[in-house]
Design an enzyme around this catalytic site. Structure first.
Site, PDB file in Angstrom:
ATOM      1  N   TYR A 107       0.818  -1.220   0.000  1.00 20.40           N
ATOM      2  CA  TYR A 107       0.000   0.000   0.000  1.00 20.40           C
ATOM      3  C   TYR A 107       0.850   1.268   0.000  1.00 20.40           C
ATOM      4  CZ  TYR A 107      -4.347   2.550   1.169  1.00 20.40           C
ATOM      5  OH  TYR A 107      -5.458   3.369   1.158  1.00 20.40           O
ATOM      6  N   LYS A 114      -2.304   9.422   0.110  1.00 17.54           N
ATOM      7  CA  LYS A 114      -3.269   9.766   1.162  1.00 17.54           C
ATOM      8  C   LYS A 114      -2.664  10.731   2.172  1.00 17.54           C
ATOM      9  CE  LYS A 114      -6.776   7.173  -0.131  1.00 17.54           C
ATOM     10  NZ  LYS A 114      -8.030   7.808  -0.629  1.00 17.54           N
TER      11      LYS A 114
END
Length: 205
Positions: A107, A114
């Site tokens: 991720y 993010k």
């Protein structure tokens, strides 16, 4: 430790820098290898690796990587005479995830994006306030979406979320949509620059 220094300077500034590095190397009795290369470009990074390995020979000698590469325009987010297309007291809402703050397998790239959104929202909350905008971030709990299914180990994340959540179930898209709706109401006009956890308390465990 010897030092390999990767930097980007003009020819005039580099001349002075190299004199300082030579003096420092003599004082400390260490080797300093200067590389005036643009590390923001793929070709520049490849050139550094090539030149560095040619110099050191032993490819397993690096004991420390210290980096602070950050380049951008030091300007306000919007020009003073810029057009504003938003209605009065409009809302700007970004979506983030727990993966921006803790490790999820495979991720990393999404996590960086993010985390950047979260940082940007802080500046938007301040600099866009003069236009009446309210900027906030919503951190949803683990939610069974098509995007989640693309993450390796998503089944384990889902199973973990179901047992971890204090309210005994996973977050749903409707849960998140409801909070976005709430942030758009008149009653939410004083919420600005906040990160709201929409996860039933999942982040507490």
């Amino acid at each position: 430790m010897n030092v390999a220094l990767l930097y980007r300077e003009t020819a005039a500034a580099e001349k002075k820098l190299k004199l300082e590095l030579t003096a420092l190397a003599g004082e400390t009795q260490v080797q300093i290898l200067p590389f005036n290369i643009n590390a923001l470009e793929e070709g520049g990074r490849a050139l550094f690796i090539q030149q560095f390995t040619e110099k050191i020979g032993d490819k397993k000698c690096v004991r420390l990587l210290l980096h602070s590469i950050a380049r951008g325009n030091l300007k306000p987010l919007v020009a003073e005479d810029g057009d504003v297309l938003f209605a009065e007291e409009a809302r700007v809402i970004g979506l983030t995830s727990e993966g921006a703050h803790k490790h999820w397998d495979s991720y990393a790239a999404v996590s960086i994006a993010k985390a950047s959104i979260e940082s940007l929202a802080t500046y938007m909350a301040v600099e866009f306030a003069k236009y009446g905008l309210r900027t906030n971030i919503v951190q949803a709990g683990i939610t069974a979406t098509p995007s989640l299914q693309r993450i390796p180990g998503s089944k384990e994340l889902i199973a973990y979320a179901e047992t971890r959540n204090p309210l005994g179930r996973m977050t749903t898209p409707s849960d998140v949509a409801d909070v976005i709706y709430l942030l758009c109401t008149e009653e939410a006009r004083w919420i600005n620059g906040a990160l709201l956890h929409v996860d039933g308390g999942e982040h507490c465990k």
